[in-house]
Design a protein around this motif. Sequence first.
Motif, PDB file in Angstrom:
ATOM      1  N   VAL A 339      -2.480   0.880 -11.055  1.00 63.36           N
ATOM      2  CA  VAL A 339      -1.692   1.939 -10.431  1.00 63.36           C
ATOM      3  C   VAL A 339      -1.183   2.887 -11.500  1.00 63.36           C
ATOM      4  O   VAL A 339      -1.161   2.553 -12.691  1.00 63.36           O
ATOM      5  CB  VAL A 339      -0.506   1.372  -9.623  1.00 63.36           C
ATOM      6  N   THR A 340      -0.737   4.063 -11.051  1.00 66.78           N
ATOM      7  CA  THR A 340      -0.219   5.087 -11.957  1.00 66.78           C
ATOM      8  C   THR A 340       1.274   5.252 -11.727  1.00 66.78           C
ATOM      9  O   THR A 340       1.690   5.503 -10.581  1.00 66.78           O
ATOM     10  CB  THR A 340      -0.927   6.432 -11.713  1.00 66.78           C
ATOM     11  N   HIS A 343       3.233   7.495  -8.911  1.00 66.75           N
ATOM     12  CA  HIS A 343       2.397   7.736  -7.739  1.00 66.75           C
ATOM     13  C   HIS A 343       2.857   6.864  -6.566  1.00 66.75           C
ATOM     14  O   HIS A 343       3.497   5.830  -6.752  1.00 66.75           O
ATOM     15  CB  HIS A 343       0.929   7.451  -8.053  1.00 66.75           C
ATOM     16  N   VAL A 344       2.504   7.291  -5.357  1.00 66.57           N
ATOM     17  CA  VAL A 344       2.854   6.584  -4.132  1.00 66.57           C
ATOM     18  C   VAL A 344       1.562   6.040  -3.516  1.00 66.57           C
ATOM     19  O   VAL A 344       0.556   6.755  -3.438  1.00 66.57           O
ATOM     20  CB  VAL A 344       3.572   7.522  -3.141  1.00 66.57           C
ATOM     21  N   TYR A 345       1.598   4.781  -3.082  1.00 65.90           N
ATOM     22  CA  TYR A 345       0.397   4.130  -2.573  1.00 65.90           C
ATOM     23  C   TYR A 345       0.590   3.688  -1.122  1.00 65.90           C
ATOM     24  O   TYR A 345       1.706   3.366  -0.696  1.00 65.90           O
ATOM     25  CB  TYR A 345       0.031   2.921  -3.439  1.00 65.90           C
ATOM     26  N   THR A 395       3.927   2.283   3.046  1.00 72.78           N
ATOM     27  CA  THR A 395       3.959   3.274   1.968  1.00 72.78           C
ATOM     28  C   THR A 395       4.950   2.819   0.913  1.00 72.78           C
ATOM     29  O   THR A 395       6.129   2.591   1.215  1.00 72.78           O
ATOM     30  CB  THR A 395       4.356   4.655   2.507  1.00 72.78           C
ATOM     31  N   PRO A 398       7.682   5.465  -5.225  1.00 75.16           N
ATOM     32  CA  PRO A 398       6.938   5.814  -6.438  1.00 75.16           C
ATOM     33  C   PRO A 398       6.859   4.618  -7.389  1.00 75.16           C
ATOM     34  O   PRO A 398       7.826   3.865  -7.558  1.00 75.16           O
ATOM     35  CB  PRO A 398       7.772   6.950  -7.046  1.00 75.16           C
ATOM     36  N   ASP A 427      -4.182   5.658  -3.133  1.00 74.57           N
ATOM     37  CA  ASP A 427      -3.200   6.536  -3.784  1.00 74.57           C
ATOM     38  C   ASP A 427      -3.065   7.785  -2.932  1.00 74.57           C
ATOM     39  O   ASP A 427      -3.999   8.586  -2.839  1.00 74.57           O
ATOM     40  CB  ASP A 427      -3.689   6.891  -5.193  1.00 74.57           C
ATOM     41  N   THR A 429      -0.695  10.125  -3.352  1.00 72.49           N
ATOM     42  CA  THR A 429       0.052  11.163  -4.037  1.00 72.49           C
ATOM     43  C   THR A 429      -0.699  12.476  -4.023  1.00 72.49           C
ATOM     44  O   THR A 429      -0.103  13.527  -3.818  1.00 72.49           O
ATOM     45  CB  THR A 429       0.336  10.739  -5.481  1.00 72.49           C
TER      46      THR A 429
END
Length: 429
Positions: A339-340, A343-345, A395, A398, A427, A429
């Motif tokens: 994951v970054t 970011h929202v997953y 969801t 972040p 992802d 985002t």
Amino acid sequence: MILRLLCSVLLATLLLPAPPAAAADPTIVSLTFDDGLADQYTNGLPILDAHGMKGTFYVISGRLGTSGNLTQAQATTIAAGGHEIGGHTLTHADLPTLNPAQQRVQICDDRVALLGMGFTVKNFAYPFGNADATTEQASDDCGYNSARGVGGLVSPGGCGGCPTAEDIPPVDPEYVATPSSIKTTTTLAQLKNYVTQAENNGGGWVPLVFHHVCASCGDDYAVTPATLTAFLDWLQPRAASGTTVKTVDQVIGGPLQPGVPGTPPPGPAGVQNPSLETATGGVPDCFQLGGWGTSTHAWTRVADAHTGSWAEQVKITAYTDGDRKLVTRQDAGTCAPPVTPGHVYRLGAWYKGTWAAGVKVKMSYYYRSAAGIWTFWGNGLQLAATASYAQNLVTTPPVPAGATAISFGIALPGLGTLITDDFTLVDIT
């Protein structure tokens, strides 16, 4: 003498005022409440129930349980009382500002999430009343029978040449017209006029749009409990002359459509072995049999799959505490999806099973820190037992700074049986 008496009776009859003309169509009022606000439950719901009237509550699935908003339990209580729960997107997004794929995620995944909580979700309301042709098509594609806008009927200060009521059924069910939203400046007389102008012009449907139900709460989009009570006191006896209150579903009708996920399939960085088709030693590859606490439980690889040939079942037959869950493997990087930070997953898993109403089945999710430590991150909303597969979509917030990977799965924290299959990670985002 008899002749004079008959003449007098005839003259008196002629002088009596004529009864009001009956409307060409019935007048139906719908009491709709947007945004899933907490004061709709504490202040508005008792007023509706006291008058024997049912409303339609358009809730935002991603805000259930957050400050100032309905909890899932409160929404369940509303639905159990005969009121309708409708969709209102994941995050109250201004839909026409998003691209088509993002609009589908907001509309479809919101509906899938609400269906997964056990709600019968058939109708939708556009946040801010904003929609274009792409948005209307997305609403239809996501399985909604109608979508309500804001405006389009005669209201003070605007739309003077508009109709006084929506058609029954609407010509365009994907954009149902209404008067302007009810605000603190809307008087009781104006509320009554929305109804009487429809009655006096051939009848029709008058969906009213409420938000907050509160006194001096600092929001322009609010009606006081006193005004709402007085309006329903006035509206209630009109049922005797044909003006009734109905939910949006009672007006629109139509079957409950299946959920349609808006989240696209996972890319290369998504879940490995998402359909659980390969396994080693009975455990799906890139997954682990997780849980904590004390219980008597059994894991079984079953052919009762959502797609493909296999799914995973856990059955708890004796329970003290904790939970059991199949989660994506929490390793150093071979299987765990990266994951970054920031970011929202969107996490997804299909599930079915049986458990008591008090067993709070939820998705749990975790992240791996920069030091390589797996940390509990959060839970999704409570899921209802279901005999057929439903998709749970969550969801995330972040991703925290330094986090490198994610793990997730649906947890069974009590007596019952849970089957899971088809995990997704996107992802958004």
